[in-house]
Design an enzyme around this catalytic site. Structure first.
Site, PDB file in Angstrom:
ATOM      1  N   GLY A   1      28.706  15.218  18.459  1.00  0.00           N
ATOM      2  CA  GLY A   1      28.635  15.150  19.904  1.00  0.00           C
ATOM      3  C   GLY A   1      29.492  16.221  20.555  1.00  0.00           C
ATOM      4  O   GLY A   1      29.119  16.820  21.543  1.00  0.00           O
TER       5      GLY A   1
ATOM      6  N   LYS B   1      35.603  24.064  14.584  1.00  0.00           N
ATOM      7  CA  LYS B   1      34.731  23.312  15.497  1.00  0.00           C
ATOM      8  C   LYS B   1      34.633  24.052  16.812  1.00  0.00           C
ATOM      9  O   LYS B   1      35.638  24.380  17.438  1.00  0.00           O
ATOM     10  CB  LYS B   1      35.283  21.918  15.727  1.00  0.00           C
TER      11      LYS B   1
ATOM     12  N   GLY C   1      28.154  21.060  10.009  1.00  0.00           N
ATOM     13  CA  GLY C   1      27.973  19.792  10.687  1.00  0.00           C
ATOM     14  C   GLY C   1      27.785  19.993  12.176  1.00  0.00           C
ATOM     15  O   GLY C   1      28.161  21.031  12.733  1.00  0.00           O
TER      16      GLY C   1
ATOM     17  N   ASP D   1      35.896   7.913  19.597  1.00  0.00           N
ATOM     18  CA  ASP D   1      34.652   8.154  18.858  1.00  0.00           C
ATOM     19  C   ASP D   1      34.867   7.865  17.371  1.00  0.00           C
ATOM     20  O   ASP D   1      34.528   8.674  16.515  1.00  0.00           O
ATOM     21  CB  ASP D   1      34.169   9.580  19.089  1.00  0.00           C
TER      22      ASP D   1
END
Ligand code: NAG
Ligand code: NAG
Ligand code: NAG
Length: 972
Positions: free
Chosen positions: A695, A713, A692, A811
């Protein structure tokens, strides 16, 4: 035995006695008033207390005939009518009602009655009207109603009746009105319903999902006036036999999967007023026989595969008010006399292949409100008549080949709220407002004239739009000075005047447009300085003045605009040094290049200015349109990614070799016991492992030596000075301490000087966004959706109300709600979360101030205040709820460009809970309890209130959602 139960038993006993009395005493003997009163009072025991029914009191039985909702026969001896509609009563309805055997009229509609309807209907020998519309009956359709010999009106719509329609319903020959719409019915529609030849109204659509086709036997229902089979899964072609229903005034077949061509026989329906066959798979032409439909007021055929010309007789239909044929393959021109009847009010022919001229007569009757012809091949000039069409509200004529000038008066029409003329070949000047008109206050909120050939200077009346929020003029040939009246646009949010020939100075009045977040003046011939007054626009977010002849120094005051995250001053004649202050430090050198006299900061020193010039000239795409900026950023990000990949590899090699270099070595902080090390984590960072991108960074999946799956991440775009030892690690440590069932666990944090890796637990089923909108989409059942909504709400609620300091997610979106192997929801991605510090603006906030959330989810107050608080999360969560309800993406899924899910929902439902049916995800075929959907919708609409104070807290959201869900279907 507790007392309510005891009372209940007493009553049951009592009723049993009553039963025997009743059955022994022949029904021909009139029942005493007291007996009838007792029946009503016993019924009332099963209802929630309701003040309207306080007259239902046994001591009052002598006045039974004036009790609420009761009517008796002329002799005041027996009840013949019982109307307890619209009382919001919940509870079950006992079969003892049927003891009131003289009832002719029974209306229990619009309540919350549940359970089943297995009453002894046959006792109701005289019943003519039974209306149970809009309750919560939840069983198969009652069969005994077929034994009511005099029944004329039967409405069981808006409940949860399931199973099939019994074929014995075809025996109710006395029926005039039958509605089973809005239930959970399945199977085939029994053709026996075609025997109900006395029917005037038949409604079977919405929520029901039938197999097969429309029965051709319906052609026998020659008394039908109203036939509604919309939105119930029907396939096959429309039977020609419907052409025999010559009394029809309404035929609703929209939103099915009907295919084939439109039967010409429908042209026999000469009484038809409303014909809606939109949103099907119909092909072929509009039949010529439709020229007989003289009564037609509404013709909706949009979203089909129809082709051929729009027949010219359409303009002869004397009563036509609404004509929507958009999204087909119609060719040829628009009938030149369309509108001549003077009744036309809504016209949408967009997204076809129409050519020719826009007819002059559209607004002859001065009734036209909506004119949408966008995305066709129309040419010629706009008829001047449109400039006097004072009723117009929405005009969308973009993406055509229109030429000529804008009709006088067109921009200033008093009711106009949206005007789109972009991407045409319109030329000439923008007409000024006639003096006589200047008193009427304009409602215009959005004007898009971009990409035409408009020229001349802007009239000063361009300031006469007090409600204008968006004005797009880019890509024209406007010249002259920007009028000072631009400062009168007090509500303008987005102003794009780029790619024109504007000259002179930027008027200082522009600083009075205090709500502007987006200002593009690039690619003009503006000269002089940037007015200091621009810095009064505290919420400016995007500023582009590139490719002009602006000079003097850059006002350092601009650096104080906190939200200014993108600014482009390149290719001008600025001089002096770049202020090294505030936001200026956020911009990289591309924002300043092409200003030979400008020096300082990141830019080349003044003595090397010549090389700067040539560099800028090489960059032909130097005009920083947003898209290009994004591309730049993407390239930059990719470059960064590449570098860090190389670096990561190097780091691995180095650590394997045991080389230790303090500043570049990896540091692993585990927030719980983990059985792997930084090497294993770094091993995941490779292109083939990417699962994935968001932002905040790229996400990699990987399996650890102990077979545990993790997600890593890699944070991107963390600004300078916010790396490992500068606040970030402290934030991350706090995040690592968060333990909650519905929040993705942060397992570890792995970083070195340049790279930050967050290690999360792995979520097998990916994100809610992928599941709802991705290729696999659509298989989320209703119950799962509600469950996910509640779980995600609980996760957010924890962040807002149980963490100290509280955490604002910043977010919230469906892509940040992850689903584990059991489809349990886990709120993810605190890459953007920022701690709300008590004293506002502590040290850490600077690091992430540029990141505000995702398009389509951003709360409106951000545009005005640039502040994001927990109520902004609530707004975004409301958007997620709407995604769950509608199955649509927050932006881009709505026929109209620029429409987002919130606007669309408001438009479709007019904020009316009952209309939630119109927006529900079509893929949800089975068992959607309407009340739950309405409650979810209600909560969503609260969450997306414009005013943040009016939104509920997440704690309240959780409560409301849990209430929406019936207990025990779903365990908490
Ligand atoms: C009312 O009473 C009269 C006389 O007793 C009787 O003939 C008639 O049928 C009654 N009407 C009804 C509706 O019961
Ligand atoms: C059907 O309607 C007609 C005309 O109103 C009526 O005479 C007839 O009795 C009705 N049929 C039934 C079965 O009720
Ligand atoms: C009902 O319709 C079917 C088929 O249309 C027919 O065979 C049957 O005789 C009808 N029944 C009655 C009572 O009219």
């Amino acid at each position: 035995m507790d007392s309510p139960t005891f009372t209940f038993v007493l009553y049951t006993l009592f009723l049993l006695c009553l039963n025997t009395t009743l059955s022994t005493s022949s029904s021909s003997l009139p029942m005493s008033l007291k007996t009838q009163a007792t029946i009503l009072v016993s019924l009332k025991q099963d209802f929630e207390p309701n003040t309207s029914l306080k007259t239902w009191n046994i001591s009052n039985y002598m006045s039974l005939c004036s009790w609420y909702g009761i009517q008796c026969d002329t002799n005041n001896t027996s009840i013949v009518s019982l109307d307890i509609s619209n009382l919001n009563i919940s509870g079950t309805f006992s079969s003892s009602i049927t003891k009131l055997s003289n009832l002719k009229f029974l209306n229990i509609s619009n309540n919350l009655f549940n359970g089943n309807l297995s009453w002894k209907f046959s006792y109701f020998k005289d019943l003519e009207v039974f209306d149970a519309y809009n309750n919560e009956f939840n069983c198969s359709l009652p069969i005994e109603v077929t034994k009511l010999p005099k029944l004329k009106y039967l409405n069981l719509g808006g409940n949860f009746f399931n199973g099939e329609i019994p074929s014995s319903y075809g025996n109710m020959l006395s029926l005039n009105y039958l509605s089973l719409a809005g239930n959970d019915l399945r199977g085939f529609i029994p053709y026996e319903l075609g025997n109900l030849t006395n029917l005037t109204h038949l409604l079977l659509g919405y929520y029901n999902v039938f197999d097969g086709e429309i029965p051709s036997h319906f052609g026998n229902l020659v008394n039908l006036v109203h036939l509604d089979l919309a939105n119930c899964g029907l396939k096959g072609s429309i039977p020609n036999e419907l052409g025999k229903l010559y009394k029809l005034d309404t035929l609703f077949l929209q939103t099915n999967q009907l295919s084939g061509s439109i039967p010409s026989q429908l042209g026999n329906l000469s009484s038809l007023k409303s014909l809606d066959m939109s949103n099907n798979e119909l092909s072929g032409n509009i039949p010529n026989e439709f020229s007989n439909l003289h009564e037609l007021t509404l013709l909706n055929l949009f979203i089909n595969k129809l082709y051929g010309e729009i027949p010219s007789f359409v303009s002869e239909l004397p009563n036509l008010e609404v004509l929507k044929l958009w999204h087909n393959n119609f060719t040829g021109s628009i009938p030149s006399k369309l509108g001549q009847s003077g009744k036309l009010s809504e016209l949408d022919l967009s997204t076809n292949k129409l050519t020719g001229l826009v007819p002059k007569s559209l607004c002859i009757g001065k009734k036209l409100k909506i004119l949408i012809l966008l995305n066709n091949f129309l040419f010629g000039s706009l008829p001047n008549e449109l400039g006097e069409c004072y009723t117009l509200q929405r005009v969308r004529l973009g993406q055509n080949f229109l030429t000529g000038s804008i009709p006088k008066g067109f921009l200033y029409l008093p009711q106009l709220s949206l005007l789109e003329l972009q991407n045409n070949y319109l030329s000439g000047f923008l007409p000024p407002q006639e003096i006589s008109n200047t008193n009427s206050s304009s409602k215009l909120g959005e004007m898009n004239l971009s990409n035409n050939r408009l020229s001349g200077s802007l009239p000063s009346s361009i300031g006469n739009f007090p409600n204008l929020q968006i004005m797009l003029l880019h890509g024209n040939r406007f010249s002259g000075e920007i009028p000072r009246d631009i400062g009168k646009l007090k509500n303008i949010l987005r102003l794009d005047m780029s790619f024109n020939n504007f000259s002179g100075k930027i008027p200082i009045e522009i600083g009075e447009c205090s709500l502007v977040t987006y200002l593009d003046l690039s690619r003009n011939q503006l000269s002089g300085p940037i007015p200091i007054q621009l810095s009064q626009i505290h919420i400016l977010n995007y500023l582009n003045v590139s490719w002009n002849n602006l000079n003097q120094t850059l006002p350092k005051e601009l650096g104080a605009i906190k939200g200014l995250t993108s600014a482009d001053f390149s290719n001008n004649d600025f001089s002096g040094s770049i202020p090294e202050i505030g936001q200026f430090s956020m911009f990289n050198s591309t924002s300043f290049i092409g200003n030979p006299k400008l020096c300082g900061y990141d830019l080349n020193p003044c003595n090397r200015s010549s090389s700067t010039v040539s560099e800028s000239q090489d960059q032909n795409n130097g005009h920083a349109k947003p898209g290009v900026l994004v591309k730049y950023k993407l390239l930059f990000a990719l470059a960064l990614l590449f570098c860090s990949l190389v670096f990561a590899t190097l780091a691995i090699i180095k650590s394997r070799k045991g080389i230790r270099q303090d500043s570049n070595s990896w540091k692993l902080t585990a927030f719980q016991k983990i059985e792997y090390g930084s090497e294993d984590i770094l091993g995941c960072i490779k292109e083939s492992n990417i699962i994935g991108r968001g932002g905040a960074g790229v996400v990699y999946g990987g399996t650890m030596p102990n077979d545990e799956k993790i997600a890593v991440k890699k944070l991107l775009g963390i600004n300078k000075g916010c790396s490992y030892d500068n606040g970030l690690s402290a934030e991350i440590k706090t995040l690592g301490r968060i333990r909650h069932r519905y929040i993705v666990k942060l397992l570890a944090f792995c970083s070195n000087r340049d790279t930050n890796l967050l290690v999360y637990e792995y979520m097998t089923n990916g994100s809610l966004g992928e599941v709802l909108h991705g290729k696999r989409g659509g298989y989320l059942e209703w119950n799962v959706r509600v469950k996910i909504a509640i779980e995600a709400a609980k996760g957010l609620c924890y962040l807002h109300h149980d963490c100290c300091p509280m955490i604002v997610h910043r977010d919230v979106k469906s892509n940040n709600i992850l689903l584990d192997s059991e489809f349990e929801a886990h709120v993810a991605d605190f890459g953007l979360a920022k701690f709300l510090l008590q004293e506002n603006n502590g040290g850490t906030s600077e690091c992430m101030s540029s990141i505000v959330g995702s398009y389509g989810y951003i709360a409106p107050e951000y545009a005005y205040t640039l502040k994001v608080d927990e109520k902004s999360d609530v707004y975004s969560f409301g958007v997620v709820l709407l995604e769950l309800l509608t199955g649509r993406r927050p932006v881009g899924d709505f026929g109209e460009e620029g429409m987002d899910i919130v606007q669309w929902t408001k438009l479709q439902t007019e904020l009316n809970k009952e209309k939630v049916v119109k927006i529900l995800d079509k893929r949800l075929h089975h068992n959607i309890p309407l009340d739950e959907a309405m409650q979810l919708f209600f909560v969503a609409m609260l969450c997306v209130q414009e005013q943040s104070v009016e939104r509920p807290t997440m704690r309240e959201v959780v409560e409301m959602l849990v209430q929406a869900k019936q207990p025990n279907i779903f365990q908490m």
